[in-house]
Scaffold this active site. Structure first.
Site, PDB file in Angstrom:
ATOM      1  N   GLY A  45       0.854  -1.480   0.378  1.00  0.00           N
ATOM      2  CA  GLY A  45       0.068   0.014   0.268  1.00  0.00           C
ATOM      3  C   GLY A  45       0.746   1.366  -0.171  1.00  0.00           C
ATOM      4  O   GLY A  45       1.909   1.291  -0.003  1.00  0.00           O
ATOM      5  N   GLU A  65       5.163  13.401  -6.064  1.00  0.00           N
ATOM      6  CA  GLU A  65       4.797  13.292  -7.823  1.00  0.00           C
ATOM      7  C   GLU A  65       5.742  11.765  -8.229  1.00  0.00           C
ATOM      8  O   GLU A  65       4.625  10.808  -9.032  1.00  0.00           O
ATOM      9  CB  GLU A  65       5.384  14.440  -8.807  1.00  0.00           C
ATOM     10  N   ARG A  66       6.752  11.035  -7.684  1.00  0.00           N
ATOM     11  CA  ARG A  66       7.004   9.095  -8.009  1.00  0.00           C
ATOM     12  C   ARG A  66       6.117   9.075  -7.306  1.00  0.00           C
ATOM     13  O   ARG A  66       5.438   7.964  -7.736  1.00  0.00           O
ATOM     14  CB  ARG A  66       8.343   9.841  -7.430  1.00  0.00           C
ATOM     15  N   GLU A  98      10.896  20.861  -0.698  1.00  0.00           N
ATOM     16  CA  GLU A  98      10.508  18.944  -1.185  1.00  0.00           C
ATOM     17  C   GLU A  98      11.512  18.198  -1.546  1.00  0.00           C
ATOM     18  O   GLU A  98      11.823  17.508  -1.476  1.00  0.00           O
ATOM     19  CB  GLU A  98       9.711  18.840  -0.879  1.00  0.00           C
ATOM     20  N   ARG A 102      15.620  16.681  -1.873  1.00  0.00           N
ATOM     21  CA  ARG A 102      16.519  15.264  -1.792  1.00  0.00           C
ATOM     22  C   ARG A 102      17.883  14.618  -2.082  1.00  0.00           C
ATOM     23  O   ARG A 102      18.091  15.929  -2.335  1.00  0.00           O
ATOM     24  CB  ARG A 102      15.102  14.462  -2.329  1.00  0.00           C
TER      25      ARG A 102
END
Length: 217
Positions: A45, A65-66, A98, A102
Site C-alpha cells: 500500500g 509526484e513519484r 521538498e 532530496r
C-alpha cells in the site's frame, strides 16, 4: 510562510483528479525506480500520503509526484492524500523545497530548481539557503553550474561525472570546455586529476601567450 491543512485528514482522491505541480524541479523519473516503487505499493500500500492542494482543475500535487506516478503504474484508481490550503506561490515553493531537499536530484535539476525558486518566486538566496539547509556560498556554486550549456550538461550526466567535475570546467574558457570535457571522459579522470589537468592546461596557455620582452642595447 504557513499553510493550512484540512484538519490533517487523509482522504482518498482519484488519481485522475490529481495533476503534477509545474514548479516540480525534477524532470526525470527513471522507469526502473518507478517500477520498484509500484511493486512495493501493490504489496504494502501507499505508506506516505500525497500532499495536494485543491484547485479549480482538481488537485495539484505539492509533494509526492513519484509516488503518484508509481500508484498509476500499480493500477490504483485513487490514493491517500492530505489536502493543504495554500497559494500558488506557497505551493510552488513547498514543491521545490521538498524536492530540492532530496539527495537523488541530478546536479543540473537541483541548480535549475534553485534558480527558479529565487527568480520566479521571489525567494531570496538567504531564505533559499535556510530552507534547504545549505550555506549561501554552496547555493551560489550550484547556480554557477547553469553557465554550462545544455550539450555539456548532458555529456557530463551521461558520463556519470560529479558536480566537482562540472565546477572545474567552469574555470575553462567557454570555447575550450567541450575539448577539456572530452579529455576528462576519455582518460576517466577523477575530480583531483581533472582539476590538475585543467590547471596545467591553463598554465600552459598563459605561458604560451606571455609577451616577449626585448631589451635595448
Amino acid at each position: 510562510m504557513g499553510i493550512m491543512q484540512d484538519k490533517r485528514r487523509v482522504i482518498e482522491i482519484p488519481l485522475d483528479d490529481i495533476y503534477p505541480n509545474p514548479a516540480q524541479p525534477r524532470r526525470s523519473f527513471p522507469e526502473k525506480e518507478l517500477l520498484e516503487l509500484s511493486r512495493s505499493i501493490r504489496q504494502n500500500g501507499l505508506l506516505q500520503p500525497l500532499s495536494v492542494r485543491r484547485t479549480k482543475n482538481g488537485y495539484e500535487l505539492i509533494a509526492g509526484e513519484r509516488r503518484w506516478r508509481a500508484c498509476r503504474l500499480a493500477g490504483l484508481d485513487s490514493a491517500a492524500c492530505i489536502v493543504n490550503s495554500c497559494s500558488d506561490k506557497q505551493s510552488a515553493v513547498l514543491a521545490m523545497t521538498e524536492n530540492l531537499q532530496r539527495q537523488d536530484l541530478q546536479i543540473f535539476e537541483e541548480a535549475e530548481g534553485i534558480r527558479r525558486l529565487i527568480e520566479e518566486w521571489g525567494v531570496t538566496q538567504e531564505e533559499a539557503a535556510l530552507r534547504l539547509g545549505k550555506s549561501q556560498s554552496t547555493l551560489a556554486n550550484k547556480l554557477r553550474l547553469l553557465a554550462l550549456d545544455e550539450a555539456l550538461r548532458r555529456r557530463i550526466l551521461d558520463a556519470g561525472l560529479t558536480e566537482r567535475h562540472a565546477r572545474a570546467l567552469l574555470t575553462v574558457p567557454q570555447a575550450d570546455r567541450a575539448a577539456a570535457l572530452e579529455y576528462i571522459i576519455e582518460h576517466e579522470l577523477n575530480v583531483e586529476a581533472a582539476e590538475r589537468y585543467i590547471k596545467l592546461q591553463q598554465s600552459s596557455v598563459k605561458q604560451h601567450r606571455k609577451p616577449k620582452i626585448y631589451f635595448k642595447d
